[in-house]
Design an enzyme around this catalytic site. Structure first.
Site, PDB file in Angstrom:
ATOM      1  N   SER A 125       0.832  -1.196   0.000  1.00 36.61           N
ATOM      2  CA  SER A 125       0.000   0.000   0.000  1.00 36.61           C
ATOM      3  C   SER A 125       0.869   1.248   0.000  1.00 36.61           C
ATOM      4  O   SER A 125       1.994   1.238   0.518  1.00 36.61           O
ATOM      5  CB  SER A 125      -0.860  -0.024   1.269  1.00 36.61           C
ATOM      6  OG  SER A 125      -1.379   1.244   1.547  1.00 36.61           O
ATOM      7  N   TYR A 150      -2.569  -0.837  10.944  1.00 35.23           N
ATOM      8  CA  TYR A 150      -2.787  -1.391   9.597  1.00 35.23           C
ATOM      9  C   TYR A 150      -1.606  -1.031   8.697  1.00 35.23           C
ATOM     10  O   TYR A 150      -1.027  -1.882   8.013  1.00 35.23           O
ATOM     11  CB  TYR A 150      -4.092  -0.846   8.981  1.00 35.23           C
ATOM     12  CG  TYR A 150      -4.073  -0.902   7.475  1.00 35.23           C
ATOM     13  CD1 TYR A 150      -4.277  -2.102   6.813  1.00 35.23           C
ATOM     14  CD2 TYR A 150      -3.768   0.236   6.711  1.00 35.23           C
ATOM     15  CE1 TYR A 150      -4.196  -2.166   5.427  1.00 35.23           C
ATOM     16  CE2 TYR A 150      -3.681   0.182   5.333  1.00 35.23           C
ATOM     17  CZ  TYR A 150      -3.893  -1.023   4.701  1.00 35.23           C
ATOM     18  OH  TYR A 150      -3.790  -1.084   3.329  1.00 35.23           O
ATOM     19  N   LYS A 154       1.614  -3.403   6.662  1.00 39.49           N
ATOM     20  CA  LYS A 154       2.090  -3.376   5.268  1.00 39.49           C
ATOM     21  C   LYS A 154       3.591  -3.040   5.249  1.00 39.49           C
ATOM     22  O   LYS A 154       4.378  -3.623   4.516  1.00 39.49           O
ATOM     23  CB  LYS A 154       1.301  -2.351   4.440  1.00 39.49           C
ATOM     24  CG  LYS A 154      -0.151  -2.711   4.272  1.00 39.49           C
ATOM     25  CD  LYS A 154      -0.319  -4.007   3.480  1.00 39.49           C
ATOM     26  CE  LYS A 154      -1.743  -4.474   3.400  1.00 39.49           C
ATOM     27  NZ  LYS A 154      -1.892  -5.807   2.814  1.00 39.49           N
TER      28      LYS A 154
HETATM   29  C1  UD1 Z   1      -6.439   4.195   3.651  1.00 42.19           C
HETATM   30  C2  UD1 Z   1      -5.002   3.729   3.703  1.00 42.19           C
HETATM   31  C3  UD1 Z   1      -4.686   2.895   2.498  1.00 42.19           C
HETATM   32  C4  UD1 Z   1      -5.662   1.746   2.404  1.00 42.19           C
HETATM   33  C5  UD1 Z   1      -7.069   2.302   2.328  1.00 42.19           C
HETATM   34  C6  UD1 Z   1      -8.072   1.160   2.267  1.00 42.19           C
HETATM   35  C7  UD1 Z   1      -3.344   5.132   4.777  1.00 42.19           C
HETATM   36  C8  UD1 Z   1      -2.529   6.372   4.674  1.00 42.19           C
HETATM   37  N1  UD1 Z   1      -4.144   4.886   3.734  1.00 42.19           N
HETATM   38  O1  UD1 Z   1      -6.526   5.124   2.593  1.00 42.19           O
HETATM   39  O2  UD1 Z   1      -3.391   2.376   2.608  1.00 42.19           O
HETATM   40  O3  UD1 Z   1      -5.384   0.979   1.263  1.00 42.19           O
HETATM   41  O4  UD1 Z   1      -7.316   3.109   3.483  1.00 42.19           O
HETATM   42  O5  UD1 Z   1      -8.475   0.728   3.491  1.00 42.19           O
HETATM   43  O6  UD1 Z   1      -3.280   4.416   5.725  1.00 42.19           O
HETATM   44  N2  UD1 Z   1     -12.914  10.736   3.641  1.00 42.19           N
HETATM   45  C9  UD1 Z   1     -13.902  11.636   3.991  1.00 42.19           C
HETATM   46  N3  UD1 Z   1     -15.052  11.139   4.531  1.00 42.19           N
HETATM   47  C10 UD1 Z   1     -15.272   9.802   4.723  1.00 42.19           C
HETATM   48  C11 UD1 Z   1     -14.249   8.899   4.358  1.00 42.19           C
HETATM   49  C12 UD1 Z   1     -13.082   9.400   3.821  1.00 42.19           C
HETATM   50  O7  UD1 Z   1     -13.749  12.840   3.829  1.00 42.19           O
HETATM   51  O8  UD1 Z   1     -16.338   9.432   5.241  1.00 42.19           O
HETATM   52  C13 UD1 Z   1     -11.673  11.242   3.051  1.00 42.19           C
HETATM   53  C14 UD1 Z   1     -10.434  10.949   3.868  1.00 42.19           C
HETATM   54  O9  UD1 Z   1     -10.193  11.964   4.807  1.00 42.19           O
HETATM   55  C15 UD1 Z   1      -9.369  10.873   2.778  1.00 42.19           C
HETATM   56  C16 UD1 Z   1     -10.110  10.372   1.553  1.00 42.19           C
HETATM   57  O10 UD1 Z   1     -11.484  10.581   1.817  1.00 42.19           O
HETATM   58  O11 UD1 Z   1      -8.896  12.148   2.490  1.00 42.19           O
HETATM   59  C17 UD1 Z   1      -9.869   8.886   1.293  1.00 42.19           C
HETATM   60  O12 UD1 Z   1     -10.100   8.164   2.501  1.00 42.19           O
HETATM   61  P1  UD1 Z   1     -10.182   6.568   2.523  1.00 42.19           P
HETATM   62  O13 UD1 Z   1     -11.081   6.094   1.442  1.00 42.19           O
HETATM   63  O14 UD1 Z   1     -10.505   6.162   3.922  1.00 42.19           O
HETATM   64  O15 UD1 Z   1      -8.721   6.096   2.122  1.00 42.19           O
HETATM   65  P2  UD1 Z   1      -7.294   6.501   2.736  1.00 42.19           P
HETATM   66  O16 UD1 Z   1      -7.414   6.900   4.147  1.00 42.19           O
HETATM   67  O17 UD1 Z   1      -6.647   7.439   1.779  1.00 42.19           O
END
Ligand code: UD1
Length: 337
Positions: A125, A150, A154
């Site tokens: 990841s 998590y 990785k």
């Molecule tokens: C995380 C992990 C990644 C993993 C992925 C899948 C890290 C840095 N990243 O990615 O390795 O493969 O999860 O489990 O550990 N967001 C919102 N509202 C929400 C949900 C998300 O605003 O309800 C935003 C988050 O703040 C982020 C973006 O959407 O900026 C993506 O979030 P998310 O889909 O959870 O993925 P990551 O955190 O990037």
């Protein structure tokens, strides 16, 4: 026909990879205990592949059960997906994450040596880059400590693989560092099936659109990015799946290779909402909330090495991924009626 063991093959990325493998003439054998998946996915896979795979329901942390699979079958390669993947949950139950993700990996690595499997593909990841200085990361960008257990699984998984390769092992390993896989198979027969309230952005968006959640909370709009929301590299899960087929076909003098699996393009949370509205014709309800602990501001892949060396590139764009994810969600809603 080449036989491939796919651990976690009923999971989100795993199931899409099964379809790509079958399309390319491989015969996948799935080991999965379905703790984070469901029969719905296996049914979808059966329809999409006309049953051209085998499913064995075991927990890979049970080494005896795993080795029995190797006693009974021969494999040309292993693709190892089986792992927990929720960042938030890993902070609550870190031991479960370390036990499941690391013991599972070590069992599979031991099997690679013991049964002389020539090729091993590991699901890594972009979390291994931590919060990088440069937002666009290369495979050579120094790794940083991740923010969650998590992420550490990785990071440590890659370290274990590196250490194993320090002694000449008789197999080739390819680590694929996924950025943010999203979307679903265009057929709508397989897709992401989060258990409970989704943590990730895409399933939260589609569940909100389907009326399962009242609104999306955008985690912070005060980041130093053009619209203040975090930027990620969202890549269609079918492109991620295809990268695994490329990895199986990839040969190298180098026993250990690492590739970024992203599009090379960053998209903000607000842009994702806007694109979703465009493809769905909806007006997604959302609120701006506070920042989520552990989120990094911005990261996206440099994919020149994957393009040139692995011979892989993402072919689908974010809007196609959003459209496919929405199609999958709607089908799920219908089948639950
Ligand atoms: C995380 C992990 C990644 C993993 C992925 C899948 C890290 C840095 N990243 O990615 O390795 O493969 O999860 O489990 O550990 N967001 C919102 N509202 C929400 C949900 C998300 O605003 O309800 C935003 C988050 O703040 C982020 C973006 O959407 O900026 C993506 O979030 P998310 O889909 O959870 O993925 P990551 O955190 O990037």
């Amino acid at each position: 026909m080449k036989q491939v063991l796919v651990t976690g093959g009923a999971g989100y990325i795993g199931s899409h990879t099964i379809v790509s493998l079958v399309e390319q003439g491989f015969y996948p054998i799935i080991v999965d205990d379905l703790r984070n998946s469901s029969r719905v996915i296996l049914d979808g896979l059966a329809e999409l592949t006309v049953d051209r795979f085998l499913f064995i329901p075991i927990d890979i942390c049970d080494k005896e059960a795993l080795f029995r699979v190797f006693d009974d079958h021969t494999f040309d390669a292993i693709i190892h997906f089986a792992a927990y993947k929720s960042v938030g949950e890993s902070c609550e139950v870190p031991l479960q994450y370390y036990q499941n993700n690391l013991i599972g990996l070590m069992n599979v690595l031991e099997a690679c040596s013991r049964y002389s499997i020539p090729k091993f593909v590991f699901s890594s990841s972009c979390t291994v880059y931590g919060e990088p200085d440069q937002k666009q990361v290369y495979e050579t960008t120094p790794k940083r400590l991740p923010e969650s257990p998590y992420g550490f699984t990785k990071w440590m998984g890659e370290q274990i693989i590196e250490d194993v390769h320090r002694n000449s092992v008789p197999f080739q390993t390819i680590c694929l560092r996924y950025f943010n896989p999203i979307g679903a198979h265009p057929s709508g027969l397989i897709g992401e099936l989060p258990v409970g309230i989704p943590n990730n952005l895409l399933p939260y968006i589609t569940q909100t659109a389907a009326g399962i959640r009242s609104h999306l909370t955008v985690f912070g709009n005060d980041y130093p990015t053009p619209d203040g929301t975090c930027i990620r590299d969202y890549v269609h899960v079918n492109d991620v799946a295809d990268a695994h087929v490329r990895a199986l076909l990839f040969t190298s003098e180098n026993p250990l290779s690492v590739f970024n699996i992203g599009t090379g393009k960053g998209t903000s949370v607000l842009e994702m909402i806007q694109y979703f509205n465009e493809v769905s014709g909806m007006d997604l309800p959302y609120h701006i909330g506070s920042r989520r602990a552990g989120d990094i501001t911005e990261i996206f892949a440099n994919v020149s090495y994957s393009n040139a060396t692995l011979g892989w590139r993402a072919k689908r764009n974010v809007k196609e991924a959003l459209n496919d994810a929405w199609n999958w969600e709607k089908r799920q809603a219908k089948s639950n009626d």
